[in-house]
Motif scaffolding. Sequence first.
Motif, PDB file in Angstrom:
ATOM      1  N   LEU A 163      -2.564  -2.404  -6.698  1.00  0.00           N
ATOM      2  CA  LEU A 163      -0.897  -1.616  -6.756  1.00  0.00           C
ATOM      3  C   LEU A 163      -0.967  -0.348  -5.520  1.00  0.00           C
ATOM      4  O   LEU A 163      -1.603   0.022  -5.029  1.00  0.00           O
ATOM      5  CB  LEU A 163      -1.664  -0.316  -8.415  1.00  0.00           C
ATOM      6  N   THR A 164       0.397  -0.062  -5.570  1.00  0.00           N
ATOM      7  CA  THR A 164       0.876   0.226  -4.778  1.00  0.00           C
ATOM      8  C   THR A 164       1.651   1.663  -5.389  1.00  0.00           C
ATOM      9  O   THR A 164       2.594   1.631  -5.805  1.00  0.00           O
ATOM     10  CB  THR A 164       1.252   0.305  -3.612  1.00  0.00           C
ATOM     11  N   VAL A 165       1.102   3.283  -4.207  1.00  0.00           N
ATOM     12  CA  VAL A 165       2.377   4.039  -4.986  1.00  0.00           C
ATOM     13  C   VAL A 165       2.941   4.356  -4.063  1.00  0.00           C
ATOM     14  O   VAL A 165       2.027   4.722  -2.638  1.00  0.00           O
ATOM     15  CB  VAL A 165       1.278   5.614  -5.513  1.00  0.00           C
ATOM     16  N   SER A 166       4.509   4.337  -4.065  1.00  0.00           N
ATOM     17  CA  SER A 166       4.913   5.162  -2.357  1.00  0.00           C
ATOM     18  C   SER A 166       6.011   5.835  -2.758  1.00  0.00           C
ATOM     19  O   SER A 166       6.427   5.565  -4.258  1.00  0.00           O
ATOM     20  CB  SER A 166       5.546   3.591  -2.071  1.00  0.00           C
ATOM     21  N   GLY A 167       6.215   5.912  -2.106  1.00  0.00           N
ATOM     22  CA  GLY A 167       7.826   6.931  -2.670  1.00  0.00           C
ATOM     23  C   GLY A 167       8.109   7.678  -1.314  1.00  0.00           C
ATOM     24  O   GLY A 167       7.112   8.306  -0.854  1.00  0.00           O
ATOM     25  N   PRO A 168       9.762   7.982  -0.843  1.00  0.00           N
ATOM     26  CA  PRO A 168      10.215   9.321   0.122  1.00  0.00           C
ATOM     27  C   PRO A 168       9.363  10.946  -0.157  1.00  0.00           C
ATOM     28  O   PRO A 168       9.473  11.422   0.557  1.00  0.00           O
ATOM     29  CB  PRO A 168      11.429   8.990   0.244  1.00  0.00           C
ATOM     30  N   SER A 216       1.755   7.480   7.693  1.00  0.00           N
ATOM     31  CA  SER A 216       2.662   8.310   7.302  1.00  0.00           C
ATOM     32  C   SER A 216       2.673   8.549   6.553  1.00  0.00           C
ATOM     33  O   SER A 216       2.964   9.985   5.598  1.00  0.00           O
ATOM     34  CB  SER A 216       3.869   7.178   7.335  1.00  0.00           C
ATOM     35  N   GLU A 217       0.755   8.695   5.199  1.00  0.00           N
ATOM     36  CA  GLU A 217       1.204   8.421   3.827  1.00  0.00           C
ATOM     37  C   GLU A 217       2.144   9.167   3.164  1.00  0.00           C
ATOM     38  O   GLU A 217       2.938   9.809   1.876  1.00  0.00           O
ATOM     39  CB  GLU A 217       1.123  10.973   4.013  1.00  0.00           C
ATOM     40  N   GLN A 218       3.288   7.991   3.393  1.00  0.00           N
ATOM     41  CA  GLN A 218       4.433   7.608   2.560  1.00  0.00           C
ATOM     42  C   GLN A 218       3.639   6.654   1.589  1.00  0.00           C
ATOM     43  O   GLN A 218       4.516   6.694   0.238  1.00  0.00           O
ATOM     44  CB  GLN A 218       5.429   6.948   2.582  1.00  0.00           C
ATOM     45  N   SER A 219       2.570   5.790   1.515  1.00  0.00           N
ATOM     46  CA  SER A 219       1.908   5.372   0.734  1.00  0.00           C
ATOM     47  C   SER A 219       0.746   4.786   0.607  1.00  0.00           C
ATOM     48  O   SER A 219       0.160   5.548   1.397  1.00  0.00           O
ATOM     49  CB  SER A 219       2.884   3.357   0.330  1.00  0.00           C
ATOM     50  N   PHE A 220       0.250   4.557  -0.724  1.00  0.00           N
ATOM     51  CA  PHE A 220      -0.910   4.660  -0.849  1.00  0.00           C
ATOM     52  C   PHE A 220      -1.524   3.292  -1.666  1.00  0.00           C
ATOM     53  O   PHE A 220      -0.792   3.463  -2.881  1.00  0.00           O
ATOM     54  CB  PHE A 220      -1.995   5.824  -0.742  1.00  0.00           C
ATOM     55  N   CYS A 221      -2.554   2.620  -1.507  1.00  0.00           N
ATOM     56  CA  CYS A 221      -2.839   1.361  -2.329  1.00  0.00           C
ATOM     57  C   CYS A 221      -4.461   1.535  -3.125  1.00  0.00           C
ATOM     58  O   CYS A 221      -5.565   2.062  -2.287  1.00  0.00           O
ATOM     59  CB  CYS A 221      -2.327   0.490  -1.562  1.00  0.00           C
ATOM     60  N   PHE A 222      -4.621   1.073  -3.641  1.00  0.00           N
ATOM     61  CA  PHE A 222      -5.759   0.575  -4.147  1.00  0.00           C
ATOM     62  C   PHE A 222      -5.881  -0.132  -5.023  1.00  0.00           C
ATOM     63  O   PHE A 222      -4.647  -0.814  -5.589  1.00  0.00           O
ATOM     64  CB  PHE A 222      -6.369   2.108  -4.834  1.00  0.00           C
ATOM     65  N   THR A 223      -6.666  -0.629  -5.432  1.00  0.00           N
ATOM     66  CA  THR A 223      -7.452  -1.880  -6.651  1.00  0.00           C
ATOM     67  C   THR A 223      -8.180  -2.004  -7.268  1.00  0.00           C
ATOM     68  O   THR A 223      -9.327  -1.292  -7.672  1.00  0.00           O
ATOM     69  CB  THR A 223      -7.784  -2.611  -5.350  1.00  0.00           C
ATOM     70  N   VAL A 224      -7.451  -2.995  -8.871  1.00  0.00           N
ATOM     71  CA  VAL A 224      -7.976  -3.064  -9.254  1.00  0.00           C
ATOM     72  C   VAL A 224      -9.046  -4.115 -10.320  1.00  0.00           C
ATOM     73  O   VAL A 224      -7.750  -4.805  -9.738  1.00  0.00           O
ATOM     74  CB  VAL A 224      -8.149  -1.701 -10.546  1.00  0.00           C
ATOM     75  N   SER A 253       8.556   3.390  -8.526  1.00  0.00           N
ATOM     76  CA  SER A 253       6.989   2.590  -9.861  1.00  0.00           C
ATOM     77  C   SER A 253       6.063   2.476  -8.704  1.00  0.00           C
ATOM     78  O   SER A 253       6.299   2.181  -7.731  1.00  0.00           O
ATOM     79  CB  SER A 253       7.936   2.293 -10.779  1.00  0.00           C
ATOM     80  N   VAL A 254       5.574   2.548  -9.488  1.00  0.00           N
ATOM     81  CA  VAL A 254       4.229   2.045  -9.034  1.00  0.00           C
ATOM     82  C   VAL A 254       3.588   0.276  -8.947  1.00  0.00           C
ATOM     83  O   VAL A 254       3.834  -0.288  -9.861  1.00  0.00           O
ATOM     84  CB  VAL A 254       2.769   2.199  -9.595  1.00  0.00           C
ATOM     85  N   GLU A 255       3.725  -0.437  -8.142  1.00  0.00           N
ATOM     86  CA  GLU A 255       3.833  -1.665  -7.999  1.00  0.00           C
ATOM     87  C   GLU A 255       3.237  -2.356  -8.007  1.00  0.00           C
ATOM     88  O   GLU A 255       1.194  -1.927  -7.338  1.00  0.00           O
ATOM     89  CB  GLU A 255       4.203  -2.498  -6.834  1.00  0.00           C
ATOM     90  N   ASN A 304      -2.825 -13.227   7.052  1.00  0.00           N
ATOM     91  CA  ASN A 304      -1.475 -11.580   6.929  1.00  0.00           C
ATOM     92  C   ASN A 304      -3.305 -10.930   6.099  1.00  0.00           C
ATOM     93  O   ASN A 304      -3.078 -11.613   4.730  1.00  0.00           O
ATOM     94  CB  ASN A 304      -1.024 -12.429   6.160  1.00  0.00           C
ATOM     95  N   VAL A 305      -2.959 -10.224   6.862  1.00  0.00           N
ATOM     96  CA  VAL A 305      -4.048  -8.517   5.942  1.00  0.00           C
ATOM     97  C   VAL A 305      -3.097  -7.786   5.364  1.00  0.00           C
ATOM     98  O   VAL A 305      -2.233  -7.140   5.945  1.00  0.00           O
ATOM     99  CB  VAL A 305      -4.653  -8.333   7.167  1.00  0.00           C
ATOM    100  N   LEU A 306      -2.832  -7.829   3.951  1.00  0.00           N
ATOM    101  CA  LEU A 306      -2.284  -6.473   3.349  1.00  0.00           C
ATOM    102  C   LEU A 306      -2.555  -5.205   3.027  1.00  0.00           C
ATOM    103  O   LEU A 306      -2.048  -4.351   3.149  1.00  0.00           O
ATOM    104  CB  LEU A 306      -2.243  -6.886   2.190  1.00  0.00           C
ATOM    105  N   ALA A 307      -4.257  -4.893   3.489  1.00  0.00           N
ATOM    106  CA  ALA A 307      -4.382  -3.385   3.540  1.00  0.00           C
ATOM    107  C   ALA A 307      -6.493  -3.711   3.533  1.00  0.00           C
ATOM    108  O   ALA A 307      -6.342  -4.346   3.847  1.00  0.00           O
ATOM    109  CB  ALA A 307      -4.457  -3.143   2.111  1.00  0.00           C
TER     110      ALA A 307
END
Length: 481
Positions: A324-329, A360-368, A395-397, A432-435
């Motif tokens: 899940l990625t939470v991001s936004g300006p 950049s702290e514009q986004s972070f992601c975590f895995t469940v 929105s959360v992707e 390809n490494v995604l995170a």
Amino acid sequence: MARYTMKFGGTSVGSPEAIERVVNIVRDHLAQGHELAVVVSAMAGVTDMLLDSAAAAASGVKEPYLAINAVIGDMHLAVIDALMDAGPARDAIRRTVAELLDQHRELCEAVSILGEATPRISDALVSFGERLSSRVVTAVMAAEGLPAKQFDSNRYIITDNDFQNADPLWEETETRITAGLLPEMQAGITPVITGFIGATPDGTLTTLGRGGSDFSAAIFAACLGSDELIIWTDVDGVMTTDPRLDERARVLPYVSYQEIGELAFYGAKVLHPKTVQPIINRDIPLRVRNTFNPSEAGTLVGSRPQTSETVIKAVTGIRDVSMLTVSGPGMLGVPGIAGRTFLATAGAGANILMISQASSEQSFCFTVVDPLAQHVKAAVERELQREILHNDIDSVEVLSEIVIITVVGSGMRGTPGVAGRVFSLLGEHRINVLAIAQGSSECSISFIVAEDDLERAVGELHTLALETVENDCVNGLASPY
Ligand code: ADP
Ligand code: ASP
Ligand code: MG
């Protein structure tokens, strides 16, 4: 003379031939004058079948749970008939098996009337696997003249009421084990105890999570003051990777508690992730050995870290996860977003397997885990409703069909170039490494790749782990004990 707690897994008690091996192992250790406590899993496949029986009963169909009941009965009776001579002892254990199977069928009937199998009822239903296997193994041992006596762990491991994933209440558990089991052992009895099962203080059955018999055994080892915990399974020890993923996998002669903790957390099924918890403070050595190849020494797990020159010792992969990625300006301007996201995730009942934040702290992601991903997304979006409305956060992707790969080896943080080797190797093979995230215990690096890349990524990185084993052999790096 030493005091051992031994645990035999599903395959190790999965057939008459396997149980014969268990009896021989126990006999050999007793003959050497050791004191033993034995913890057993359900016969291989039985826990899955019991869960299927719960699902069938909940959906109101009778035939599948009756068929499962019959198959489980046949499996246990086949062991009894193969390993015990006709007589009163054999008749008694056959009756015991029949009684437990009657109880299983009655519970399924109750579930089908209720129309649902709650986690609480599900725990009661799956408990039949260990309750059956422990009784049959005990009867076979007794018939072979060993001083075995069966014990149900729900009388000793007292837990919270987090059904299907319960945790022990340590004080009560220790009191019960030392008062109930130690005197038996001191009187020369070898307890044969159900793995996997506990009970709340009011006596309601719980289970410690799938694969939890390893954890049960560690709890008994700690509370009984064992000199060593031996996990008997179906491979020669903890290996450089899952032998089912890459057949070149080799046994690691020694790993530290930290290393095995990371390996188990990130998918090495050989041990339950909580196994080291009870024994780590007491510094009880753990050995992983093969029931089907007992002449091998297996893997020793202990407290001392041992850094190999080439660091990377093992590779794991976890499937069925989502990122899940939470991001936004507006993320930079709003404090506490990460904290609130993780609280909402916990509130949705999900464990976070890995977290990674862009610099950049514009986004972070975590895995469940996959089945909870949409539920977590909804919970996080609810929590961040206001920020989403103000366009501070998009929105959360959710990204599915990904896997977490982890490389493990002590001394990772202190040795330059490890991450470089890992990621340039992946780059060379166009994976390809995604995170990316580095474990807090300083002995693992985890990252996410597409599910289709799992075998290739594990295969390439596994070559690094195999080089380490080779190298350690050449350098004569022995166990630190
Ligand atoms: P048990 O029934 O004895 O508890 P499990 O099936 O739970 O056995 O665990 C043993 C299995 O774990 C092995 O057969 C192997 O396929 C798998 N496994 C996954 N990763 C590893 C690893 N790094 N080392 C050894 N075994 C592993
Ligand atoms: N029988 C349980 C399971 O299959 C516990 C275990 O084997 O460790 O998950
Ligand atoms: Mg297991």
